[in-house]
Design a protein around this motif. Structure first.
Motif, short mmCIF file in Angstrom:
data_model
loop_
_atom_site.label_atom_id
_atom_site.label_comp_id
_atom_site.label_asym_id
_atom_site.label_seq_id
_atom_site.Cartn_x
_atom_site.Cartn_y
_atom_site.Cartn_z
N LEU A 41 29.68 -61.70 1.93
CA LEU A 41 29.24 -60.97 0.83
C LEU A 41 29.00 -59.56 1.08
O LEU A 41 29.30 -58.43 0.26
CB LEU A 41 27.83 -61.73 0.52
CG LEU A 41 27.02 -60.59 -0.61
CD1 LEU A 41 27.92 -60.69 -2.18
CD2 LEU A 41 25.56 -61.48 -0.77
N ALA A 42 28.63 -58.97 2.10
CA ALA A 42 28.51 -57.66 2.77
C ALA A 42 29.83 -56.78 2.44
O ALA A 42 29.97 -55.92 1.97
CB ALA A 42 27.90 -57.56 4.06
N GLU A 43 30.95 -57.62 2.79
CA GLU A 43 32.19 -57.08 2.78
C GLU A 43 32.59 -57.04 1.25
O GLU A 43 33.22 -56.14 0.77
CB GLU A 43 33.19 -58.00 3.59
CG GLU A 43 34.68 -57.34 3.64
CD GLU A 43 35.60 -58.16 4.69
OE1 GLU A 43 36.86 -57.96 4.50
OE2 GLU A 43 35.19 -59.01 4.99
N VAL A 44 32.59 -58.18 0.87
CA VAL A 44 32.95 -57.91 -0.74
C VAL A 44 32.08 -56.94 -1.56
O VAL A 44 32.73 -56.36 -2.49
CB VAL A 44 32.78 -59.32 -1.55
CG1 VAL A 44 32.75 -59.29 -3.03
CG2 VAL A 44 33.76 -60.46 -0.87
N ALA A 45 30.82 -56.69 -1.23
CA ALA A 45 30.11 -55.91 -2.05
C ALA A 45 30.34 -54.39 -1.62
O ALA A 45 29.55 -53.57 -2.16
CB ALA A 45 28.58 -56.24 -2.00
N ALA A 46 30.84 -53.99 -0.73
CA ALA A 46 31.02 -52.86 -0.32
C ALA A 46 31.60 -51.82 -1.39
O ALA A 46 32.63 -52.08 -2.08
CB ALA A 46 31.94 -52.55 1.00
N SER A 47 30.93 -50.54 -1.72
CA SER A 47 31.32 -49.71 -2.59
C SER A 47 30.75 -48.50 -2.67
O SER A 47 29.69 -48.45 -1.93
CB SER A 47 31.28 -50.39 -4.06
OG SER A 47 30.12 -50.13 -4.61
N ARG A 48 30.86 -47.38 -3.30
CA ARG A 48 30.13 -46.19 -3.20
C ARG A 48 28.90 -46.45 -3.98
O ARG A 48 27.99 -45.29 -3.74
CB ARG A 48 30.89 -44.95 -3.95
CG ARG A 48 31.27 -45.33 -5.16
CD ARG A 48 31.79 -44.06 -5.89
NE ARG A 48 31.43 -42.99 -5.84
CZ ARG A 48 31.61 -41.89 -6.74
NH1 ARG A 48 32.51 -41.64 -7.22
NH2 ARG A 48 30.80 -40.85 -6.52
N TRP A 49 28.74 -47.23 -4.77
CA TRP A 49 27.42 -47.43 -5.53
C TRP A 49 26.51 -48.68 -4.89
O TRP A 49 25.36 -49.00 -5.29
CB TRP A 49 27.55 -47.99 -7.01
CG TRP A 49 28.48 -47.08 -7.64
CD1 TRP A 49 29.71 -47.27 -8.11
CD2 TRP A 49 28.38 -45.81 -7.95
NE1 TRP A 49 30.28 -46.29 -8.77
CE2 TRP A 49 29.44 -45.21 -8.76
CE3 TRP A 49 26.93 -44.89 -8.02
CZ2 TRP A 49 29.51 -43.73 -9.14
CZ3 TRP A 49 27.24 -43.68 -8.39
CH2 TRP A 49 28.43 -43.08 -9.15
#
Length: 306
Positions: A99-107
């Motif tokens: 989940l931490a990998e999938v959710a990575a983004s600037r926001w």
């Protein structure tokens, strides 16, 4: 509990306290627990979303909080959809999880936890939302102390005479447990108890509203208190045992429901036990109830030889 691992990320949220979102949408296995604790005091609408993705109205003005779990595809879908819509995203999960990998983004703000336990995620999420000005501050140490108190009282080294978890496991060994909690948090704790008891025993365990518990008791075979277990034939179905979870919330509706449930148990000779939450705030009381249920399930599993 994971609060120490998340301390740096939570401290960084303090500067965002003046940028209030239009609403908060929480997704994941502990979302409803977080809502139950925060909804009365949250300054913006708070939604616990159990469906796929996000509600249709959620957009860039809304904060999405995703609480991870090892097998939570709904949390992954909510995170991906939040990124697609440009929503500010707060993810509470183990730092090395998918989940931490999938959710990575600037926001995205990742608030790491030490374990995937839903209670740990809820504590950290509430602490993070408090830092962002969306919840009242609370003492995480109070929750940790509540768990420590239950661990000491339920220790394998505490004998049956004073160990509530051992007593409860012993009393429901041959029965179908019925769990009832009158308040919102006690009802959630009852569901956690039922899940744990089902896993431990491989047999039914039900957590339900008062009317449903009464209906089950009315349909269950009555227990003959004078039956001889060696001479009399067994009943065609296992008897029910009632466990009431009391988190010290006094309300007229809770008292009425409690009376109805206990009255049904008395009519049918069903065994009943009561488990009282420890002292403290909402989350500490909830934690103490859930922890007692965990120890009860563990002792039940040992007793059944599973």
């Amino acid at each position: 509990m994971g609060a120490h691992e998340a301390a740096d990320a939570i401290a960084g949220l303090a500067g965002d306290a003046d940028h209030r979102p239009r609403a908060v949408v929480a997704a994941g296995p502990a979302a409803r627990l977080v809502r139950a604790v925060l909804e009365p005091a949250c300054p913006v609408p708070f939604v616990a979303w159990s469906g796929p993705g996000l509600p249709g109205w959620a957009g860039s003005l809304d904060l999405v909080v995703v609480l991870g779990a090892p097998d939570g595809p709904g949390a992954h879908a909510a995170a991906v959809e939040a990124i697609r819509r440009g929503c500010p995203l707060l993810v509470v999960t183990v730092a090395t999880s998918p989940l931490a990998e999938v959710a990575a983004s600037r926001w995205t703000t990742l608030v790491p936890t030490a374990t995937a336990d839903p209670l740990a995620a809820a504590v950290v999420a509430i602490q993070a939302l408090a830092a962002a000005g969306l919840a009242a501050p609370f003492d995480t140490e109070e929750v940790a102390l509540a768990l420590d108190d239950v661990a000491i009282a339920s220790s394998p080294f505490v004998d049956l005479g004073t160990n509530r978890a051992k007593q409860l496991a012993s009393s429901i060994g041959d029965d179908v447990p019925l769990l009832w909690g009158g308040s919102v948090l006690a009802a959630r704790a009852a569901r956690r108890w039922a899940e744990g008891l089902r896993r431990a025993s491989g047999r039914p365990a039900l957590a339900a509203e008062a009317d449903d518990i009464v209906a089950v008791l009315d349909a269950s075979p009555s227990r003959d208190l004078f039956a001889d277990p060696f001479e009399d034939p067994p009943t065609p179905a296992p008897a029910s045992s009632l466990i009431l979870l009391d988190d010290r919330v006094e309300a007229p509706a809770v008292r009425v429901d409690r009376g109805n449930v206990l009255g049904a148990a008395a009519r049918h000779g069903a065994r009943h036990d009561e488990v009282f939450a420890g002292e403290g705030g909402d989350l500490a009381r909830y934690a103490s109830l859930v922890a007692t249920g965990g120890y009860t399930a563990a002792y039940l599993e040992i007793g059944l030889g599973h």
